[in-house]
Design a protein around this motif. Structure first.
Motif, mmCIF file in Angstrom:
data_model
loop_
_atom_site.group_PDB
_atom_site.id
_atom_site.type_symbol
_atom_site.label_atom_id
_atom_site.label_comp_id
_atom_site.label_asym_id
_atom_site.label_seq_id
_atom_site.Cartn_x
_atom_site.Cartn_y
_atom_site.Cartn_z
ATOM 1 N N HIS A 107 34.349 66.757 52.603
ATOM 2 C CA HIS A 107 35.760 66.377 52.469
ATOM 3 C C HIS A 107 36.628 67.567 52.114
ATOM 4 C CE1 HIS A 107 33.897 66.052 48.427
ATOM 5 N NE2 HIS A 107 35.020 66.620 48.033
ATOM 6 N N HIS A 159 40.023 68.082 49.629
ATOM 7 C CA HIS A 159 40.709 67.336 48.581
ATOM 8 C C HIS A 159 42.079 66.916 49.104
ATOM 9 C CE1 HIS A 159 38.039 69.364 45.299
ATOM 10 N NE2 HIS A 159 37.425 68.373 45.933
ATOM 11 N N GLU A 195 36.832 73.316 43.056
ATOM 12 C CA GLU A 195 35.693 72.565 42.531
ATOM 13 C C GLU A 195 34.583 73.547 42.183
ATOM 14 O OE1 GLU A 195 34.946 69.067 44.701
ATOM 15 O OE2 GLU A 195 33.079 68.570 43.669
ATOM 16 N N TYR A 197 30.376 73.754 41.647
ATOM 17 C CA TYR A 197 29.058 73.135 41.791
ATOM 18 C C TYR A 197 28.030 73.997 41.077
ATOM 19 C CZ TYR A 197 30.612 69.815 45.354
ATOM 20 O OH TYR A 197 31.231 68.798 46.017
ATOM 21 N N HIS A 223 34.286 70.963 51.828
ATOM 22 C CA HIS A 223 32.916 71.286 51.403
ATOM 23 C C HIS A 223 31.965 70.124 51.680
ATOM 24 C CE1 HIS A 223 35.731 70.228 48.218
ATOM 25 N NE2 HIS A 223 34.791 69.496 47.667
ATOM 26 N N HIS A 262 40.078 62.563 47.519
ATOM 27 C CA HIS A 262 39.166 62.906 48.619
ATOM 28 C C HIS A 262 39.787 62.567 49.962
ATOM 29 C CE1 HIS A 262 36.204 62.548 45.272
ATOM 30 N NE2 HIS A 262 35.720 63.610 45.871
HETATM 31 FE FE LIG Z 1 35.230 67.915 46.344
#
Ligand SMILES: [Fe+2]
Length: 192
Positions: free
Chosen positions: A89, A91, A98, A100, A137, A160
């Motif tokens: 998706h 944003h 984001e 991770y 991503h 999203h």
């Molecule tokens: Fe995300």
């Protein structure tokens, strides 16, 4: 009234968080049109609507200033030569980033901007990935046996946008090629 600070635990192995407010399960049927080999996709789906990935979310208000976090688990598997992956998706508020943090497994984050820049970053335990604002991503699990497990955290107001990727696809795909794992151009990419 203010919120109280809280903690939770993500025990390894397994990474099932001690606090879970929402558990999302995405099966093959949720991935219509996403995999390159649509014939194999159709056959697999007719056999069994297999579980592709899961997300455990911690609820917080979806507003600026808050942070949303959780655990993403992509299971091992392939559709044809293409590894199991998340839908991926942008944003909705595209200028939001984001982070991770890879806890277990092996895989990749496939990313791209609306302007056509692409990046495919390998993920392995201990690796932190910063996804800057504007980058769509998608996580891909490239291990044959092990789940790809990541902790994620992003701004509460991000939202999203799955629709853009559902419509266009990603420019790059990760496949199990003749000479190992390969990043290829997506022949089905719809362009803009
Ligand atoms: Fe995300």
């Amino acid at each position: 009234m203010s919120d109280l600070p809280f903690t939770f635990v993500v025990p390894l192995p397994g990474a099932l968080p001690s606090r879970v407010d929402n558990h999302i399960q995405r099966r093959l049927s949720a991935m219509q049109g996403q995999f390159l080999d649509q014939v194999t996709y159709g056959k697999m789906l007719a056999e069994d609507d297999r579980l592709v990935y899961e997300v455990y979310e911690i609820h917080r208000p979806e507003i600026a200033g808050e942070l949303l976090m959780g655990i993403s688990i992509v299971h091992p598997g392939k559709v044809g030569r293409e590894f199991y992956m998340t839908k991926g998706h942008f944003h909705t508020v595209i200028d939001t980033a984001e982070v991770y943090y890879c806890l277990e497994g092996e895989g990749f984050m496939v990313m791209e901007t609306p302007e056509g820049e692409t990046s495919v970053e390998p993920l392995s335990p201990g690796k932190v990935l910063y996804v800057p604002p504007r980058w769509a991503h998608r996580s891909v699990c490239s291990s044959r046996q092990q789940d790809l497990i990541t902790f994620f955290i992003y701004p509460g107001n991000a939202g999203h946008d799955y629709g853009t990727i559902e419509q266009l696809g990603f420019r790059k795909l990760v496949v199990d090629g003749e000479h190992g794992i390969e990043m290829i151009d997506n022949p089905r990419y719809q362009g803009r």
